[in-house]
Design a protein around this motif. Structure first.
Motif, PDB file in Angstrom:
ATOM      1  N   MET A 149       6.564  34.680  70.681  1.00 53.56           N
ATOM      2  CA  MET A 149       5.509  33.712  70.994  1.00 53.56           C
ATOM      3  C   MET A 149       4.154  34.324  70.682  1.00 53.56           C
ATOM      4  O   MET A 149       3.826  35.410  71.178  1.00 53.56           O
ATOM      5  CB  MET A 149       5.578  33.329  72.480  1.00 53.56           C
ATOM      6  CG  MET A 149       6.905  32.683  72.860  1.00 53.56           C
ATOM      7  SD  MET A 149       7.325  32.902  74.615  1.00 53.56           S
ATOM      8  CE  MET A 149       7.948  34.577  74.605  1.00 53.56           C
ATOM      9  N   HIS A 150       3.371  33.637  69.852  1.00 53.44           N
ATOM     10  CA  HIS A 150       2.078  34.154  69.444  1.00 53.44           C
ATOM     11  C   HIS A 150       1.015  33.059  69.463  1.00 53.44           C
ATOM     12  O   HIS A 150       1.332  31.868  69.555  1.00 53.44           O
ATOM     13  CB  HIS A 150       2.164  34.768  68.043  1.00 53.44           C
ATOM     14  CG  HIS A 150       2.799  36.120  68.021  1.00 53.44           C
ATOM     15  ND1 HIS A 150       4.162  36.289  68.104  1.00 53.44           N
ATOM     16  CD2 HIS A 150       2.263  37.371  67.939  1.00 53.44           C
ATOM     17  CE1 HIS A 150       4.441  37.595  68.058  1.00 53.44           C
ATOM     18  NE2 HIS A 150       3.311  38.263  67.967  1.00 53.44           N
ATOM     19  N   HIS A 151      -0.217  33.491  69.327  1.00 52.77           N
ATOM     20  CA  HIS A 151      -1.354  32.568  69.278  1.00 52.77           C
ATOM     21  C   HIS A 151      -1.236  31.638  68.068  1.00 52.77           C
ATOM     22  O   HIS A 151      -0.566  31.947  67.074  1.00 52.77           O
ATOM     23  CB  HIS A 151      -2.659  33.362  69.211  1.00 52.77           C
ATOM     24  CG  HIS A 151      -2.722  34.327  68.059  1.00 52.77           C
ATOM     25  ND1 HIS A 151      -3.197  33.988  66.814  1.00 52.77           N
ATOM     26  CD2 HIS A 151      -2.344  35.627  67.968  1.00 52.77           C
ATOM     27  CE1 HIS A 151      -3.132  35.031  66.005  1.00 52.77           C
ATOM     28  NE2 HIS A 151      -2.608  36.052  66.683  1.00 52.77           N
ATOM     29  N   GLY A 152      -1.904  30.515  68.148  1.00 53.74           N
ATOM     30  CA  GLY A 152      -1.766  29.492  67.127  1.00 53.74           C
ATOM     31  C   GLY A 152      -2.316  29.860  65.768  1.00 53.74           C
ATOM     32  O   GLY A 152      -1.988  29.205  64.767  1.00 53.74           O
ATOM     33  N   ASP A 153      -3.143  30.890  65.677  1.00 54.26           N
ATOM     34  CA  ASP A 153      -3.752  31.269  64.404  1.00 54.26           C
ATOM     35  C   ASP A 153      -2.938  32.299  63.625  1.00 54.26           C
ATOM     36  O   ASP A 153      -3.331  32.664  62.518  1.00 54.26           O
ATOM     37  CB  ASP A 153      -5.155  31.842  64.637  1.00 54.26           C
ATOM     38  CG  ASP A 153      -6.116  30.795  65.167  1.00 54.26           C
ATOM     39  OD1 ASP A 153      -5.950  29.604  64.815  1.00 54.26           O
ATOM     40  OD2 ASP A 153      -7.027  31.160  65.937  1.00 54.26           O
ATOM     41  N   VAL A 203       7.319  30.734  68.233  1.00 52.94           N
ATOM     42  CA  VAL A 203       6.455  29.801  68.967  1.00 52.94           C
ATOM     43  C   VAL A 203       5.004  30.109  68.624  1.00 52.94           C
ATOM     44  O   VAL A 203       4.601  31.273  68.610  1.00 52.94           O
ATOM     45  CB  VAL A 203       6.673  29.935  70.492  1.00 52.94           C
ATOM     46  CG1 VAL A 203       5.716  29.041  71.258  1.00 52.94           C
ATOM     47  CG2 VAL A 203       8.122  29.625  70.847  1.00 52.94           C
ATOM     48  N   ARG A 204       4.203  29.094  68.344  1.00 54.45           N
ATOM     49  CA  ARG A 204       2.780  29.260  68.056  1.00 54.45           C
ATOM     50  C   ARG A 204       1.981  28.295  68.937  1.00 54.45           C
ATOM     51  O   ARG A 204       2.018  27.082  68.726  1.00 54.45           O
ATOM     52  CB  ARG A 204       2.491  28.977  66.575  1.00 54.45           C
ATOM     53  CG  ARG A 204       3.196  29.921  65.618  1.00 54.45           C
ATOM     54  CD  ARG A 204       2.620  31.320  65.677  1.00 54.45           C
ATOM     55  NE  ARG A 204       3.310  32.258  64.810  1.00 54.45           N
ATOM     56  CZ  ARG A 204       4.332  33.006  65.192  1.00 54.45           C
ATOM     57  NH1 ARG A 204       4.796  32.921  66.430  1.00 54.45           N
ATOM     58  NH2 ARG A 204       4.893  33.850  64.364  1.00 54.45           N
ATOM     59  N   LEU A 205       1.244  28.862  69.895  1.00 49.69           N
ATOM     60  CA  LEU A 205       0.504  28.030  70.844  1.00 49.69           C
ATOM     61  C   LEU A 205      -0.805  28.698  71.245  1.00 49.69           C
ATOM     62  O   LEU A 205      -0.865  29.934  71.350  1.00 49.69           O
ATOM     63  CB  LEU A 205       1.340  27.802  72.120  1.00 49.69           C
ATOM     64  CG  LEU A 205       2.536  26.866  72.039  1.00 49.69           C
ATOM     65  CD1 LEU A 205       3.330  26.936  73.340  1.00 49.69           C
ATOM     66  CD2 LEU A 205       2.076  25.437  71.770  1.00 49.69           C
ATOM     67  N   PRO A 206      -1.848  27.909  71.489  1.00 46.97           N
ATOM     68  CA  PRO A 206      -3.073  28.490  72.052  1.00 46.97           C
ATOM     69  C   PRO A 206      -2.795  29.021  73.453  1.00 46.97           C
ATOM     70  O   PRO A 206      -1.912  28.519  74.152  1.00 46.97           O
ATOM     71  CB  PRO A 206      -4.048  27.310  72.081  1.00 46.97           C
ATOM     72  CG  PRO A 206      -3.170  26.096  72.086  1.00 46.97           C
ATOM     73  CD  PRO A 206      -1.961  26.450  71.297  1.00 46.97           C
ATOM     74  N   GLY A 207      -3.535  30.050  73.841  1.00 48.47           N
ATOM     75  CA  GLY A 207      -3.339  30.634  75.166  1.00 48.47           C
ATOM     76  C   GLY A 207      -2.416  31.833  75.157  1.00 48.47           C
ATOM     77  O   GLY A 207      -2.442  32.647  76.082  1.00 48.47           O
ATOM     78  N   TYR A 208      -1.595  31.954  74.113  1.00 44.84           N
ATOM     79  CA  TYR A 208      -0.707  33.103  73.973  1.00 44.84           C
ATOM     80  C   TYR A 208      -1.389  34.149  73.087  1.00 44.84           C
ATOM     81  O   TYR A 208      -2.263  33.826  72.290  1.00 44.84           O
ATOM     82  CB  TYR A 208       0.622  32.704  73.323  1.00 44.84           C
ATOM     83  CG  TYR A 208       1.565  31.955  74.236  1.00 44.84           C
ATOM     84  CD1 TYR A 208       2.700  32.581  74.734  1.00 44.84           C
ATOM     85  CD2 TYR A 208       1.335  30.625  74.590  1.00 44.84           C
ATOM     86  CE1 TYR A 208       3.584  31.904  75.571  1.00 44.84           C
ATOM     87  CE2 TYR A 208       2.204  29.942  75.430  1.00 44.84           C
ATOM     88  CZ  TYR A 208       3.324  30.585  75.915  1.00 44.84           C
ATOM     89  OH  TYR A 208       4.191  29.928  76.740  1.00 44.84           O
TER      90      TYR A 208
END
Length: 260
Positions: A149-153, A203-208
């Motif tokens: 799981m990592h940030h969206g960028d 997984v790519r999501l802001p906040g991570y």
């Protein structure tokens, strides 16, 4: 004796952390920085001392740096690492995205030049230990899946850490088909990527920031190994280990765990 360092990708979040690390580390001095496509090469524009050379293209780099720290982009890292080795600069590479073939070519070039370096998919000590522990567990739990799981960028998927984890597991995991042999995906790619039967889910999501779970399953039991990086400063412990050790290496090493 002071070791001179160049930081590539210095304008990015990880690059800035690396610049700070070099400035705060006894025995090391920042002598140059590089980021492709800069509109200015004036050090003051980046709050750098006047004696730090700023470069905006590989072709322009002329430096006496002894270590090259790289936090750039997957599309640039192969060319950057090749440049460093060809110019006698020890590479410490934190940028992910190199293929197996590219790593093999870089190791051959490093051996030809007699120059040591380190390529690390992750400099976080928790991630390095996760990979080590996962390899040990895989000998007893061959049924395994990885969730990263990592940030969206983040530009590449799966993460270099997840792929390296799968490779380490594959070294000891008995070859076999896990799951239902007649499995059907009613949604394309819902089961994730497949590395020799090891499923990897990205997984790519802001906040991570950067997180990984390795899930092992066995008859009547399960084991989960997880690591979490909440701040980029966590990676600098490993970078410091790398710059301390890289000048003493005579070959290009893949994985920080191999120099601990």
């Amino acid at each position: 004796m002071t070791t001179k360092v160049l930081v590539a990708g210095f304008t990015g979040a990880m690059g800035q952390k690396a610049v700070n690390l070099v400035n705060e580390s006894d025995g090391f001095v920042l002598t140059a920085v590089f980021a492709a496509g800069l509109t200015s090469t004036t050090p003051a524009d980046y709050d750098l001392p006047a004696n730090v050379a700023v470069f905006s293209s590989l072709a322009d780099i002329e430096t006496d740096a002894e270590i090259w720290i790289d936090f750039t982009l997957p599309s640039a890292v192969y060319a950057d690492t090749t440049f460093a080795i060809e110019h006698g600069i020890h590479p410490v590479i934190g940028t992910t995205g190199l293929t197996d073939d590219q790593e093999t070519e870089l190791q051959a070039l490093s051996k030809e030049k007699g120059l040591g370096g380190i390529i690390a998919p992750n400099f976080g000590m928790s991630a390095v230990l996760l990979m080590k522990f996962a390899k040990e567990a895989a000998a007893y739990f061959p049924d395994v899946e990885i969730i990263e799981m990592h940030h969206g960028d983040k530009a590449d998927a799966p993460s270099g850490t997840a792929l390296s984890t799968a490779k380490l597991i594959d070294e000891v995991r008995p070859a076999h088909k896990q799951g239902n042999e007649n499995e059907t995906e009613t949604l394309a790619n819902v089961r994730g990527g497949d590395y020799n039967g090891i499923r990897i889910h990205a997984v790519r999501l802001p906040g991570y920031l950067a997180h990984e779970q390795v899930l092992f399953g066995g008859p009547g039991e399960a084991l989960t190994i997880r690591q979490d990086s909440f701040d980029r400063s966590s990676f600098m412990t490993g970078v410091k280990v790398a710059i301390d050790k890289v000048s003493g290496l005579s070959e290009l090493v893949i994985g920080l765990e191999n120099v601990l």
